[in-house]
Design a protein around this motif. Structure first.
Motif, mmCIF file in Angstrom:
data_model
loop_
_atom_site.group_PDB
_atom_site.id
_atom_site.type_symbol
_atom_site.label_atom_id
_atom_site.label_comp_id
_atom_site.label_asym_id
_atom_site.label_seq_id
_atom_site.Cartn_x
_atom_site.Cartn_y
_atom_site.Cartn_z
ATOM 1 N N UNK A 226 -14.667 -42.934 -20.851
ATOM 2 C CA UNK A 226 -13.980 -43.818 -19.909
ATOM 3 C C UNK A 226 -12.499 -43.961 -20.275
ATOM 4 N N UNK A 227 -12.263 -44.178 -21.555
ATOM 5 C CA UNK A 227 -10.882 -44.362 -22.009
ATOM 6 C C UNK A 227 -10.044 -43.108 -21.734
ATOM 7 N N UNK A 228 -10.604 -41.940 -22.063
ATOM 8 C CA UNK A 228 -9.844 -40.700 -21.887
ATOM 9 C C UNK A 228 -9.548 -40.449 -20.413
ATOM 10 N N UNK A 229 -10.563 -40.700 -19.558
ATOM 11 C CA UNK A 229 -10.358 -40.458 -18.131
ATOM 12 C C UNK A 229 -9.343 -41.448 -17.551
ATOM 13 N N UNK A 230 -9.339 -42.670 -18.083
ATOM 14 C CA UNK A 230 -8.370 -43.644 -17.598
ATOM 15 C C UNK A 230 -6.954 -43.230 -17.977
ATOM 16 N N UNK A 231 -6.807 -42.639 -19.146
ATOM 17 C CA UNK A 231 -5.484 -42.211 -19.592
ATOM 18 C C UNK A 231 -4.879 -41.150 -18.673
ATOM 19 N N UNK A 232 -5.744 -40.371 -18.020
ATOM 20 C CA UNK A 232 -5.218 -39.346 -17.115
ATOM 21 C C UNK A 232 -5.403 -39.762 -15.657
ATOM 22 N N UNK A 233 -5.686 -41.045 -15.450
ATOM 23 C CA UNK A 233 -5.816 -41.604 -14.101
ATOM 24 C C UNK A 233 -6.865 -40.872 -13.262
ATOM 25 N N UNK A 234 -7.962 -40.513 -13.922
ATOM 26 C CA UNK A 234 -9.015 -39.787 -13.202
ATOM 27 C C UNK A 234 -10.284 -40.637 -13.095
ATOM 28 N N UNK A 235 -10.314 -41.730 -13.863
ATOM 29 C CA UNK A 235 -11.539 -42.524 -13.963
ATOM 30 C C UNK A 235 -12.041 -42.984 -12.605
ATOM 31 N N UNK A 236 -11.157 -43.550 -11.801
ATOM 32 C CA UNK A 236 -11.608 -44.098 -10.523
ATOM 33 C C UNK A 236 -12.171 -43.019 -9.603
ATOM 34 N N UNK A 237 -11.652 -41.822 -9.739
ATOM 35 C CA UNK A 237 -12.102 -40.742 -8.847
ATOM 36 C C UNK A 237 -13.456 -40.177 -9.260
ATOM 37 N N UNK A 238 -13.793 -40.252 -10.550
ATOM 38 C CA UNK A 238 -15.001 -39.551 -11.005
ATOM 39 C C UNK A 238 -16.051 -40.455 -11.642
ATOM 40 N N UNK A 239 -15.790 -41.764 -11.701
ATOM 41 C CA UNK A 239 -16.690 -42.607 -12.498
ATOM 42 C C UNK A 239 -18.124 -42.597 -11.973
ATOM 43 N N UNK B 262 -6.444 -32.398 -14.768
ATOM 44 C CA UNK B 262 -6.350 -33.706 -15.419
ATOM 45 C C UNK B 262 -7.535 -33.912 -16.366
ATOM 46 N N UNK B 263 -8.695 -33.359 -15.972
ATOM 47 C CA UNK B 263 -9.859 -33.437 -16.861
ATOM 48 C C UNK B 263 -9.571 -32.672 -18.159
ATOM 49 N N UNK B 264 -8.900 -31.537 -18.019
ATOM 50 C CA UNK B 264 -8.569 -30.755 -19.219
ATOM 51 C C UNK B 264 -7.607 -31.524 -20.116
#
Lengths: 411, 267
Positions: free
Chosen positions: B141-154, B171-173
């Protein structure tokens, strides 16, 4: 610059059409050859036969009851009456008649007294096209005979051991031999082949040594299979006899004269035979994994082995599997090397362990085709049908498994 | 092989601020067979800044970048001389394990190359093999939030990473690299395979990421270098021609070759 363009379109298109037609012809020829192959086999595997009974069944009618409806007592009376005293004693020694069931007795009467034999066989094509002529011939030449349509592939054929009597002969021993041999082959060739491929493709540095190894693997893949038979004979049958005969494991029972000519030797020989094919195929599969996948794994601090184990192998496993199954199909059909290492051509005893004497489907087919009687030709055709069915099911399994795995990956 | 001392060296060195730079190269030469791709490169990369390396194709900028975390040695013919200092330790020191280097110096590639695994596993796998002991869901969760991807893939963490769009995959990479809590992020033309909107998202991201990581980005796109970087290096034919603050380099180039390149006269 005075050059002009002459497009000459019609000539170019005609040339193209001619090549297109040639390619279509090649495809048609290939299909025709395959169709002929299948038709020839099917032609022999089914068809009418004329059965002749040594003793006419009608003569065996007892108390007005036909043979097939008789009970135990009536069957015993028939046996008493018709069987020679010597044969009677022999069968009695095997299992007392008093202990035998009704079906067993009926089968005995059929085999020992009625003793049907095949007087004439016809191919499927003849049976379909000239049915009238066959019926006329049967009525004229074998008035006592019974004209029946016979599928040479049948349950009895699959479940009976080899026999010198065509009607009794089956391929159970050969099927078991083939399956056990192939399991041995797979158990050795798969891990060794994949291991070698991984080393060559992922670890080995490019040097004269690895290049020499590579060239030799390619060459070995093209060596005629009979040469592998010579190798198997020298190494597995003779050289490693204590192991392949099972002697050092104490598995060689008294009276077993297999020496080194065992299922184990056969499996190992075939394993060596398909090893280069498996290695080359697995190498190609590993090569097809894009470098970006390896890099992505290494870049997160994975070791080389972790990269291979968790990314490269899963991504290439579908191809590795397909290639292995194709190699195994080839091994199933091999005859020559097994003849060289001493396959038993007439074996009625099912293999009990990997140290048993062996025969396989192709050996059985080879043996039957070399016999003069027409019945054995039909038996060979039936065995070929079984062999082909076995291979087709293996290949379709490979295709289904590959497609299933391929759906899960994409790069 | 005994790699344990290396681990200690990096971790001891990590806390200290002994070096002025996050990463420093000294007389770095890289060869492919007989031809030299990078020529006597000596430069330092500031901590928590974005440094861009620009230059025409074949100038050696990608080669140099890949040499910083020893990814370039995967190319069989490549040979490296000189030093790349990370916290005072030369990553090419014979006792240094490249696996250890790559764990501290992460990398993002030209084409998005997620693992053929779920989104969750794309982030967690690298951490797991590197012996991460914390909560993996939290890390993802933390890593995905850092790349602003969390909301799209949670809601689809279990789905394959290939179900994402190209920009999301990239962004996932980045998140995958960030999950290892690296010091430095190397980016090799990270937006060259992406559309303008995805590119803009990643450029915005760099501003956020540089608060925590030192970022070195190789790019073909001079506008991008101007937008995202604090410092810019211009390379030509394997040489470092000019290295200065980005504004300085673009508006007041010292070298004639730099001026020719940024004004579009060649390249």
């Amino acid at each position: 610059m005075t050059g002009t363009f002459n497009q000459n379109l019609s000539v170019r298109h005609v040339r193209g059409s001619r090549w297109q037609a040639a390619f279509a012809l090649a495809t048609i020829l290939a299909v025709a050859f395959l169709a002929t192959l299948v038709l020839t086999i099917v032609d022999d595997a089914f068809g009418w036969v004329i059965m002749m009974d040594e003793t006419d069944r009608r003569e065996l009618t007892r108390d007005g009851v036909t043979l097939d409806a008789q009970n135990t007592a009536q069957l015993l009376a028939t046996i008493d009456e018709h069987l020679s005293p010597r044969r009677y004693r022999a069968l009695e020694r095997e299992l007392p008649f008093a202990d035998r069931g009704r079906d067993d007795l009926y089968a005995l009467v059929l085999a020992e007294i009625v003793n049907p034999e095949i007087a004439e066989t016809y191919n499927l094509f003849e049976s379909l096209v000239s049915a009238q002529a066959i019926k006329a011939q049967a009525a004229e030449e074998y008035p006592e005979g019974l004209l029946v349509f016979r599928s040479w592939v049948n349950a009895r054929f699959l479940l009976a051991p080899q026999s010198a009597v065509p009607l009794a002969a089956g391929i159970k021993t050969a099927i078991l031999g083939t399956l056990m041999t192939i399991l041995i082959t797979l158990a050795f060739a798969f891990p060794i082949g994949i291991g070698a491929a991984i080393w060559l493709e992922e670890y080995a540095r490019d040097s004269w040594l690895t290049r020499a190894i590579q060239v030799n693997i390619y060459n070995l893949a093209g060596v005629p299979s009979i040469i592998y038979g010579m190798l198997g004979l020298a190494v597995f049958v003779r050289g490693l006899e204590p192991i392949t005969s099972g002697a050092i494991f104490g598995a060689s029972a008294a009276g077993d004269t297999a020496n080194g000519r065992t299922i184990l030797s056969a499996g190992l020989t075939l394993a060596v035979l398909i090893l280069p094919v498996i290695i080359i195929n697995a190498q190609e599969a590993l090569k097809a994994v894009p470098g970006s996948l390896r890099q992505s794994s290494l870049a997160v601090g994975a070791t080389k082995w972790q990269t291979i184990r968790y990314h490269v192998l899963p991504a290439s496993f579908d191809r590795i599997l397909t290639g292995t199954v194709l190699a195994i199909s080839r091994a199933i059909g091999e005859t020559a090397p097994l003849v060289v290492i001493g396959a038993s051509t007439f074996l009625t005893q099912d293999p009990t362990s990997i140290f048993s004497k062996f025969t396989t489907l192709p050996i059985q087919i080879y043996q039957w085709t070399s016999r003069p009687q027409a019945e054995f030709r039909h038996l060979a055709a039936a065995a070929i049908v079984v062999l082909l069915a076995l291979m087709l099911s293996l290949n379709s399994f490979a295709i289904v498994a590959r497609n299933k795995m391929r759906k899960q990956k994409r790069f | 092989m005994q790699h344990t001392p290396t681990t200690d060296r990096f971790e001891v060195a990590l806390g200290s601020e002994e070096s002025a730079y996050a990463l420093e190269t000294r007389n770095l030469n890289i060869y492919y067979g007989d031809s030299r791709a990078v020529n006597e490169l000596s430069m330092g990369f500031d901590r928590r800044k974005v440094t861009a390396i620009i230059g025409p194709s074949g100038c050696g900028k990608s080669t140099a970048l890949r040499s910083f975390n020893r990814m370039n040695e995967l190319i069989a013919s490549a040979r490296t001389e000189g030093e790349v200092l990370f916290h005072g330790v030369n990553v090419y020191d014979p006792g240094v394990d490249p696996v250890q280097v790559r764990r501290w110096i992460g990398m993002v590639f030209q084409k998005p190359n997620p693992f053929s695994k779920s989104i969750h596993e794309n982030i967690a796998w690298g951490a797991r093999i590197n012996g991460y002991t914390g909560d993996f869901d939290e890390l993802v969760e933390d890593s995905l939030k850092r790349v602003a991807l969390w909301d799209e893939v949670k809601d689809k963490l279990k789905e394959s990473a290939y179900a994402l769009s190209g920009g999301q995959q990239q962004r996932l990479c980045i998140a995958r690299a960030v999950a290892l809590k690296p010091e430095i992020l190397l980016m090799d033309e990270p937006t060259s395979a992406l559309d303008p909107i995805s590119t803009a998202k990643i450029e915005d991201l760099l501003d956020e990421l540089k608060k925590q990581y030192t970022i070195i980005i190789v790019t073909h796109n001079m506008q991008q270098a101007g937008r995202v970087s604090d410092r810019t290096a211009f390379m030509l034919l394997g040489d470092l021609v000019e290295y200065a603050d980005t504004k300085e380099l673009f508006f007041n180039p010292r070298d004639e070759r730099t001026e020719n390149y940024i004004s579009g006269r060649f390249g």
